[in-house]
Scaffold this active site. Structure first.
Site, PDB file in Angstrom:
ATOM      1  N   HIS A   1       0.532  -1.452   0.139  1.00 15.18           N
ATOM      2  CA  HIS A   1      -0.374   0.205  -0.087  1.00 15.18           C
ATOM      3  C   HIS A   1       0.969   1.135  -0.005  1.00 15.18           C
ATOM      4  CE1 HIS A   1       0.250  -0.538   4.714  1.00 15.18           C
ATOM      5  NE2 HIS A   1      -0.367   0.799   4.758  1.00 15.18           N
TER       6      HIS A   1
ATOM      7  N   ASP B   1       1.022  -7.661   2.319  1.00 14.50           N
ATOM      8  CA  ASP B   1       1.139  -5.877   2.256  1.00 14.50           C
ATOM      9  C   ASP B   1       3.136  -5.273   1.927  1.00 14.50           C
ATOM     10  OD1 ASP B   1       0.801  -3.135   1.685  1.00 14.50           O
ATOM     11  OD2 ASP B   1      -0.294  -3.338   3.498  1.00 14.50           O
TER      12      ASP B   1
ATOM     13  N   SER C   1       3.741   2.629   8.331  1.00 18.30           N
ATOM     14  CA  SER C   1       3.416   1.045   7.042  1.00 18.30           C
ATOM     15  C   SER C   1       5.081   1.304   6.617  1.00 18.30           C
ATOM     16  CB  SER C   1       2.108   1.694   6.648  1.00 18.30           C
ATOM     17  OG  SER C   1       1.264   1.488   6.793  1.00 18.30           O
TER      18      SER C   1
HETATM   19  N1  ARG Z   1      -4.562   0.730   7.217  1.00 17.05           N
HETATM   20  C1  ARG Z   1      -2.808   0.510   6.689  1.00 17.05           C
HETATM   21  C2  ARG Z   1      -2.904   1.952   7.169  1.00 17.05           C
HETATM   22  O1  ARG Z   1      -3.413   2.959   7.469  1.00 17.05           O
HETATM   23  C3  ARG Z   1      -3.665   0.807   5.161  1.00 17.05           C
HETATM   24  C4  ARG Z   1      -4.235  -0.248   4.089  1.00 17.05           C
HETATM   25  C5  ARG Z   1      -4.052  -0.515   3.157  1.00 17.05           C
HETATM   26  N2  ARG Z   1      -4.940  -1.407   2.712  1.00 17.05           N
HETATM   27  C6  ARG Z   1      -6.362  -1.534   2.411  1.00 17.05           C
HETATM   28  N3  ARG Z   1      -7.606  -1.867   1.810  1.00 17.05           N
HETATM   29  N4  ARG Z   1      -6.899  -0.025   1.795  1.00 17.05           N
HETATM   30  O2  ARG Z   1      -1.319   1.872   7.554  1.00 17.05           O
END
Ligand code: ARG
Length: 742
Positions: free
Chosen positions: A119, A255, A677
């Site tokens: 992501h 991811d 992330s």
């Molecule tokens: N929740 C994750 C973050 O803020 C991002 C995940 C991205 N994946 C998704 N399905 N939108 O770091």
């Protein structure tokens, strides 16, 4: 040198806990000293209260030796603090970069190979994709370095060093100053510090405020801009579970994506060139595939973006009742507009995928925050603590703090309506690529029109390319509808001081359509002809420029009453944090996240809630669980056939766990937030065991208050990453580049 005395004291307490005999000795002495049992109890509870809790906290690397080293060693760290952060020698920190401003990545080979989340690479991958070569959907692996692909803009930032400049900056301010005067003085000194340390532009220097303006540190960075895509799994793996699983455990997402940093022959940053060579980093992380177990030490280094652990209860209530509901509602409308057009056309889908994902991510996050903050009554808890503070602040010797809580609460009471309004307005800016046109292309064309012939000649090609690039990536019907829907929602719901041009319009849809018909900025041909025959007057009267100016002015508009309250609030918030630390009434002892490099340590740790997980223990998931979730052709839960085959044949290579399962994701109790992330999860030897990529919905209040029981970090197991590269993608040459510990 001043993170604060409180932490130093805590560390003493921690030191004591390491040596039970010593503790006993001290206590026997204490017993002699304390005549009354009651006093002893007070003393005991103080010691307990002062103990450093490993999981909570985002620590500065320059202080770990003093604050955390002993605690970490007790938990399993084998490295010295010098091996983690050293200014003169290569250390762990040299393998960590901030990735494209908002994420973290790590070096995993001596040839500039970096690993981050899928992501985090998402917008670059989408940018490089076309309906014909759709890497976002199908994945991509470069067979060799020549095949690696350079997206337009992508950069990584290395951390060079940091230092405390609190005294220097605070010497320039005094209590008589207004907040504006104070900020001006701070800005002036900041500029000097930046100039002194940038070595004529070699480094980016950033001075940041901590503890709500009570301390200041500067950070020296070096940016590399030639960063190329090496490989990515298909979105069905990298974003498996989509928005349904986002922020949720149990999770089954691969991811990750990989890039490579290029440099000139001397290893210096350089603009893209075929002659650039892979960067040889000072340090790269070894990768450990021996596997993890519950309670194993886990350390995360990265760039957490924002936490608000000192946020007053009034701010929490304002967010829960006014700001976030508007944010959530407007996000959903923007997502609906995007989705309708993305579903119709593959090119549009690729062009808007990243914007959609970003909005959807915080749509779910903000709703999760509303729910968690409400459920745990966080505002109430904080309000209780604030009334304790108020009592303390009204003692004679603390009277400079006597109005702090009052000033804070008055400001929030006055700005609730504005907070809701601002969130609807902000979503116009986030949803529409045209809402701030006057600051973007509008400003650039104005500058072009005002320039002389010679200057224009050099500007023309660059501007022309930018214009063509912009129009090739947007879809006008979508943009028109987006602007209309976002303004319409704002006009109906913001309920506060609307811009005149909006409140006077009878048919908003027709109004927005007319703007798109008439503006220069909404049409490629008109923009390009403007470059041939520039005309300032035309721009000044452009309906989109006028609308955009009005929005922006309106966004910054305030009243004398609010300005006055804001001045008091800023001062009061700073005093609150200062006073909370002085009085030890706050449990928070580390600075809030603000996109600076931090270390968080804890351990591999299960979530106590029953989650219907596939693994026996609730701290990891396996490929079995992934396949259980598989829904053929589903937008979120589809899987590549080849992956299912590998699963069915149990063809996991050397990456399976001892029981023969393919591990996928795991949990730790580290304290992280957005911006972390892609951060490396490291074992006690500083070897990579996973990548952090998410938080869990149960603890969504985490940015405001850390919940020791519920707050977890969701990580991709490094064995799954290597399995996907090697067995699924057949890109073993990438694994061979890494230092793998088997
Ligand atoms: N929740 C994750 C973050 O803020 C991002 C995940 C991205 N994946 C998704 N399905 N939108 O770091």
């Amino acid at each position: 040198m001043n993170i604060n005395n409180q932490i130093l004291k805590q560390n003493k307490a921690d030191y004591i806990s390491l040596y039970p005999n010593l503790i006993f000795g001290i206590f026997s002495n204490l017993i002699l000293k304390f005549k009354k049992m009651k006093n002893l109890l007070v003393a005991l509870s103080l010691f307990v209260g002062l103990f450093v809790h490993a999981d909570e906290g985002m620590w500065f690397l320059m202080f770990i030796d003093r604050l955390n080293q002993r605690d970490m060693e007790k938990m399993g760290l084998q490295l010295t603090s010098e091996e983690i952060y050293s200014i003169n020698n290569s250390s762990l920190k040299d393998a960590i970069v901030q990735f494209n401003g908002g994420c973290t990545a790590e070096l995993v080979s001596d040839q500039g190979l970096v690993l981050t989340n899928h992501h985090c690479g998402y917008s670059a991958i989408a940018e490089l994709s076309t309906p014909e070569d759709d890497y976002l959907t199908n994945g991509f692996w470069a067979d060799n370095k020549k095949d690696e692909m350079k997206p337009n803009s992508l950069y990584v930032r290395f951390f060079v060093r940091m230092d405390d400049v609190s005294k220097r900056i605070l010497d320039k301010v005094n209590e008589e100053m207004t907040e504006d005067e104070r900020n001006t003085a701070i800005k002036e000194e900041t500029k000097k510090i930046e100039a002194e340390n940038s070595e004529n532009g070699k480094y980016v220097v950033s001075v940041r405020s901590f503890f709500q303006g009570n301390e200041f540190y500067y950070f020296v960075y070096q940016d590399y801009t030639d960063v190329r895509l090496v490989g990515t799994p298909p979105a069905s793996v990298g974003k498996f579970g989509g928005d349904t699983d986002n922020w949720e455990w149990p999770r089954h997402t691969g991811d990750f994506s990989m890039f490579r940093i290029y440099a000139d022959n001397e290893g210096n940053p350089a603009d893209y060139s075929e002659d650039n060579i892979p960067l040889k980093p000072k340090h790269h992380l070894p990768v450990n595939i021996q596997g993890i177990e519950q309670d194993d030490f886990a350390m995360i280094l990265g760039y957490p973006g924002r936490t608000n652990r000192w946020l007053p209860s009034g701010g929490i209530s304002q967010n829960v009742k006014f700001a976030y509901p508007a944010w959530v509602e407007a996000s959903k409308e923007a997502m609906d507009v995007l989705k309708a057009y993305m579903d119709k056309d593959n090119g549009v889908r690729l062009n808007y995928a990243s914007q959609y994902a970003g909005i959807a991510n915080y749509w779910k996050n903000r709703q999760g925050m509303i729910d968690a903050l409400t459920k745990f009554k966080t505002a109430e808890t904080k309000a209780k603590n604030e009334s304790r503070f108020n009592k303390w602040g009204n003692k004679k010797k603390n009277k400079i703090y006597s109005n702090v809580i009052k000033d804070i609460n008055e400001y929030y009471a006055l700005t609730n309506g504005k907070a809701r309004h601002d969130n609807y307005l902000r979503m116009i800016f986030r949803g529409s690529k045209f809402a701030t046109s006057s600051r973007g292309f509008g400003a650039q064309l104005a500058e072009y029109a005002a320039a002389d012939k010679e200057q224009r000649a050099t500007m023309k090609t660059r501007l022309g390319d930018m214009i063509k690039g912009f129009f090739s990536s947007i879809h006008i019907p979508l943009e028109k509808e987006m602007l209309f829907e976002m303004i319409d929602l704002y006009a109906r719901k913001a309920n506060y001081n609307l811009p005149a041009s909006i409140s006077n319009v009878k048919d908003l849809n027709a109004h927005v359509s007319a703007i798109f018909e008439l503006s220069i900025l909404t049409d490629e041909t008109r923009m390009l002809s403007f470059l041939e025959v520039p005309n300032s007057a035309l721009l000044e009267n452009d309906p989109l420029v006028l609308l955009s100016d009005e929005f922006i002015e309106h966004y910054y508009a305030s009243t004398d009453e609010i300005d006055a309250a804001k001045d008091k609030f800023d001062r009061a918030f700073r005093m609150l944090v200062e006073g909370m630390r002085k009085s030890k009434l706050s449990p928070v002892i580390y600075p809030d996240a603000n996109s600076t490099l931090r270390l968080s340590y804890g351990k591999v740790s299960a979530l106590p809630v029953d989650s219907g997980n596939d693994a026996k223990e609730n701290y990891y998931t396996t490929l079995k669980g992934t396949v259980n979730k598989y829904v053929p052709n589903d937008a979120e839960f589809d899987l590549p056939k080849e992956l299912i085959e590998l699963y069915e044949n149990k063809d996991f290579g050397p990456y399976a766990d001892k029981a023969g399962h393919m591990p996928v994701n795991f949990l730790t109790n580290n304290d992280i937030t957005g911006g972390n992330s892609g951060s490396p999860v490291l074992n006690g030897n500083g070897e990579l065991i996973g990548l952090a990529f998410d938080g869990n919905i149960e603890a969504m209040a985490g940015d405001v208050i850390f919940d020791k029981k519920l707050q977890k970090t969701i990580n991709v197991d490094i064995r799954y990453v290597l399995f996907l590269i090697d067995k699924y993608a057949g890109a073993k040459h990438i694994v061979d580049e890494m230092t793998v510990i088997k």
